[in-house]
Design a protein around this motif. Structure first.
Motif, PDB file in Angstrom:
ATOM      1  N   THR A  20      40.779  78.253 -21.271  1.00  0.00           N
ATOM      2  CA  THR A  20      40.206  78.946 -20.124  1.00  0.00           C
ATOM      3  C   THR A  20      40.118  78.008 -18.923  1.00  0.00           C
ATOM      4  O   THR A  20      40.473  78.387 -17.788  1.00  0.00           O
ATOM      5  CB  THR A  20      38.805  79.487 -20.462  1.00  0.00           C
ATOM      6  OG1 THR A  20      38.894  80.340 -21.602  1.00  0.00           O
ATOM      7  CG2 THR A  20      38.243  80.287 -19.297  1.00  0.00           C
ATOM      8  N   LEU A  21      39.649  76.795 -19.143  1.00  0.00           N
ATOM      9  CA  LEU A  21      39.564  75.815 -18.056  1.00  0.00           C
ATOM     10  C   LEU A  21      40.953  75.470 -17.516  1.00  0.00           C
ATOM     11  O   LEU A  21      41.151  75.387 -16.295  1.00  0.00           O
ATOM     12  CB  LEU A  21      38.869  74.542 -18.542  1.00  0.00           C
ATOM     13  CG  LEU A  21      37.359  74.632 -18.781  1.00  0.00           C
ATOM     14  CD1 LEU A  21      36.853  73.345 -19.406  1.00  0.00           C
ATOM     15  CD2 LEU A  21      36.616  74.905 -17.470  1.00  0.00           C
ATOM     16  N   ILE A  22      41.900  75.287 -18.415  1.00  0.00           N
ATOM     17  CA  ILE A  22      43.261  74.936 -17.994  1.00  0.00           C
ATOM     18  C   ILE A  22      43.888  76.050 -17.162  1.00  0.00           C
ATOM     19  O   ILE A  22      44.460  75.811 -16.092  1.00  0.00           O
ATOM     20  CB  ILE A  22      44.144  74.625 -19.222  1.00  0.00           C
ATOM     21  CG1 ILE A  22      43.696  73.320 -19.876  1.00  0.00           C
ATOM     22  CG2 ILE A  22      45.620  74.537 -18.821  1.00  0.00           C
ATOM     23  CD1 ILE A  22      44.357  73.049 -21.212  1.00  0.00           C
ATOM     24  N   PHE A  23      43.773  77.299 -17.645  1.00  0.00           N
ATOM     25  CA  PHE A  23      44.358  78.425 -16.923  1.00  0.00           C
ATOM     26  C   PHE A  23      43.681  78.622 -15.564  1.00  0.00           C
ATOM     27  O   PHE A  23      44.337  78.949 -14.571  1.00  0.00           O
ATOM     28  CB  PHE A  23      44.250  79.706 -17.746  1.00  0.00           C
ATOM     29  CG  PHE A  23      45.140  79.716 -18.958  1.00  0.00           C
ATOM     30  CD1 PHE A  23      46.357  79.066 -18.960  1.00  0.00           C
ATOM     31  CD2 PHE A  23      44.738  80.375 -20.117  1.00  0.00           C
ATOM     32  CE1 PHE A  23      47.173  79.066 -20.080  1.00  0.00           C
ATOM     33  CE2 PHE A  23      45.548  80.385 -21.242  1.00  0.00           C
ATOM     34  CZ  PHE A  23      46.774  79.730 -21.220  1.00  0.00           C
ATOM     35  N   GLY A  24      42.351  78.426 -15.516  1.00  0.00           N
ATOM     36  CA  GLY A  24      41.644  78.582 -14.254  1.00  0.00           C
ATOM     37  C   GLY A  24      42.033  77.515 -13.252  1.00  0.00           C
ATOM     38  O   GLY A  24      42.333  77.816 -12.078  1.00  0.00           O
ATOM     39  N   LEU A  25      42.045  76.258 -13.681  1.00  0.00           N
ATOM     40  CA  LEU A  25      42.412  75.155 -12.790  1.00  0.00           C
ATOM     41  C   LEU A  25      43.876  75.264 -12.353  1.00  0.00           C
ATOM     42  O   LEU A  25      44.214  74.968 -11.203  1.00  0.00           O
ATOM     43  CB  LEU A  25      42.172  73.817 -13.479  1.00  0.00           C
ATOM     44  CG  LEU A  25      40.702  73.438 -13.706  1.00  0.00           C
ATOM     45  CD1 LEU A  25      40.605  72.178 -14.542  1.00  0.00           C
ATOM     46  CD2 LEU A  25      39.971  73.256 -12.369  1.00  0.00           C
ATOM     47  N   ARG A  26      44.728  75.697 -13.269  1.00  0.00           N
ATOM     48  CA  ARG A  26      46.152  75.863 -12.941  1.00  0.00           C
ATOM     49  C   ARG A  26      46.351  76.920 -11.872  1.00  0.00           C
ATOM     50  O   ARG A  26      47.145  76.736 -10.937  1.00  0.00           O
ATOM     51  CB  ARG A  26      46.907  76.241 -14.221  1.00  0.00           C
ATOM     52  CG  ARG A  26      48.411  76.339 -14.085  1.00  0.00           C
ATOM     53  CD  ARG A  26      49.038  76.424 -15.466  1.00  0.00           C
ATOM     54  NE  ARG A  26      50.475  76.612 -15.410  1.00  0.00           N
ATOM     55  CZ  ARG A  26      51.080  77.783 -15.571  1.00  0.00           C
ATOM     56  NH1 ARG A  26      50.355  78.868 -15.805  1.00  0.00           N
ATOM     57  NH2 ARG A  26      52.393  77.880 -15.510  1.00  0.00           N
ATOM     58  N   LEU A  27      45.630  78.020 -11.988  1.00  0.00           N
ATOM     59  CA  LEU A  27      45.737  79.087 -10.992  1.00  0.00           C
ATOM     60  C   LEU A  27      45.259  78.605  -9.631  1.00  0.00           C
ATOM     61  O   LEU A  27      45.891  78.877  -8.600  1.00  0.00           O
ATOM     62  CB  LEU A  27      44.914  80.297 -11.446  1.00  0.00           C
ATOM     63  CG  LEU A  27      44.892  81.513 -10.515  1.00  0.00           C
ATOM     64  CD1 LEU A  27      46.301  82.011 -10.251  1.00  0.00           C
ATOM     65  CD2 LEU A  27      44.029  82.619 -11.109  1.00  0.00           C
ATOM     66  N   THR A  28      44.142  77.876  -9.607  1.00  0.00           N
ATOM     67  CA  THR A  28      43.630  77.355  -8.340  1.00  0.00           C
ATOM     68  C   THR A  28      44.592  76.338  -7.747  1.00  0.00           C
ATOM     69  O   THR A  28      44.846  76.338  -6.539  1.00  0.00           O
ATOM     70  CB  THR A  28      42.244  76.714  -8.550  1.00  0.00           C
ATOM     71  OG1 THR A  28      41.337  77.711  -9.028  1.00  0.00           O
ATOM     72  CG2 THR A  28      41.705  76.150  -7.248  1.00  0.00           C
ATOM     73  N   TRP A  29      45.152  75.473  -8.595  1.00  0.00           N
ATOM     74  CA  TRP A  29      46.070  74.442  -8.114  1.00  0.00           C
ATOM     75  C   TRP A  29      47.316  75.066  -7.489  1.00  0.00           C
ATOM     76  O   TRP A  29      47.800  74.616  -6.453  1.00  0.00           O
ATOM     77  CB  TRP A  29      46.456  73.521  -9.257  1.00  0.00           C
ATOM     78  CG  TRP A  29      47.458  72.477  -8.871  1.00  0.00           C
ATOM     79  CD1 TRP A  29      48.789  72.443  -9.186  1.00  0.00           C
ATOM     80  CD2 TRP A  29      47.216  71.310  -8.080  1.00  0.00           C
ATOM     81  NE1 TRP A  29      49.385  71.341  -8.650  1.00  0.00           N
ATOM     82  CE2 TRP A  29      48.443  70.621  -7.964  1.00  0.00           C
ATOM     83  CE3 TRP A  29      46.079  70.792  -7.464  1.00  0.00           C
ATOM     84  CZ2 TRP A  29      48.567  69.429  -7.245  1.00  0.00           C
ATOM     85  CZ3 TRP A  29      46.204  69.600  -6.751  1.00  0.00           C
ATOM     86  CH2 TRP A  29      47.433  68.935  -6.657  1.00  0.00           C
ATOM     87  N   PHE A  30      47.863  76.100  -8.116  1.00  0.00           N
ATOM     88  CA  PHE A  30      49.018  76.794  -7.552  1.00  0.00           C
ATOM     89  C   PHE A  30      48.711  77.341  -6.156  1.00  0.00           C
ATOM     90  O   PHE A  30      49.592  77.415  -5.296  1.00  0.00           O
ATOM     91  CB  PHE A  30      49.422  77.971  -8.450  1.00  0.00           C
ATOM     92  CG  PHE A  30      50.184  77.566  -9.669  1.00  0.00           C
ATOM     93  CD1 PHE A  30      50.835  76.345  -9.748  1.00  0.00           C
ATOM     94  CD2 PHE A  30      50.243  78.417 -10.768  1.00  0.00           C
ATOM     95  CE1 PHE A  30      51.536  75.977 -10.885  1.00  0.00           C
ATOM     96  CE2 PHE A  30      50.949  78.054 -11.908  1.00  0.00           C
ATOM     97  CZ  PHE A  30      51.599  76.832 -11.968  1.00  0.00           C
TER      98      PHE A  30
END
Length: 210
Positions: free
Chosen positions: A9-19
């Motif tokens: 969940t943390l990885i997917f959330g941070l990845r979306l924000t980073w994109f």
């Protein structure tokens, strides 16, 4: 397994924000300012609208149905259907995941389905226990959940996404969505309690600020 779900969940959330905030330093600073302002204002609006309290009331009603369930209860099927549908539909992560599933992260990309996938795994694990309690009623509850989340995703794809793309607003709403997803990981790891539903208005406020 719980730790793995929290980490994903943390990885997917941070990845979306980073994109969504990547690019020049100026653009990154601008997007971060928009994101944090949207989260603050969204949380205030959510509290005014009592979104989390409303979600909690639905959860408490479902909990009463679960606690009062009896194997020979003639309403066992309908109670199971209602309890599971309420729990799975009212969860803020399901609403957020359905919205993100309808929005591309970059031009031409497909929807960001990973958030909804994590929610589906959580629901599937919970369903194992509910089937034991309610039998077929719990299984049938998957239908209204599919219709509810599918309708949100379809509406976002057809009506909202073209408008956001035309006006260059996709990055702001995706960046906010990513950070809100991260708060779910915080809850899973039991770092602190977060009123997730109160942050949902930030998804609407971010493009308005932009």
């Amino acid at each position: 397994f719980k730790l793995m779900l929290g980490a994903l969940t943390l990885i997917f959330g941070l990845r979306l924000t980073w994109f969504s905030i990547g690019g020049s330093v100026g653009n990154t600073v601008k997007q971060l300012a928009i994101v944090f302002l949207a989260l603050v204002l969204g949380n205030l609006l959510g509290k005014l609208l009592r979104l989390q309290k409303g979600s909690n009331r639905l959860g408490q009603y479902a909990r009463r149905l679960i606690e009062t369930n009896r194997p020979n209860d003639p309403h066992r099927f309908s109670n199971g259907l209602n309890a599971c549908a309420i729990l799975f539909c009212a969860a803020p992560l399901g609403i957020l995941g359905a919205v993100q599933d309808g929005l591309p992260t970059v031009a031409g990309a497909t929807g960001y389905y990973q958030v909804l996938a994590v929610k589906s795994v959580m629901d599937g694990l919970a369903m194992l226990g509910f089937v034991t309690l309610f039998g077929g009623g719990a299984i049938v509850a998957a239908l209204p959940v599919f219709v509810f989340q599918g309708t949100i995703t379809l509406a976002v794809q057809v009506y909202l996404e073209p408008f956001l793309r035309l006006h260059g607003l996709l990055d702001s709403i995706n960046a906010v969505g990513g950070l809100v997803v991260c708060t779910v990981g915080v809850v899973i790891f039991e770092i602190r309690r977060v009123d997730l539903a109160d942050y949902l208005p930030a998804l609407a406020i971010a493009p308005l600020i932009t």
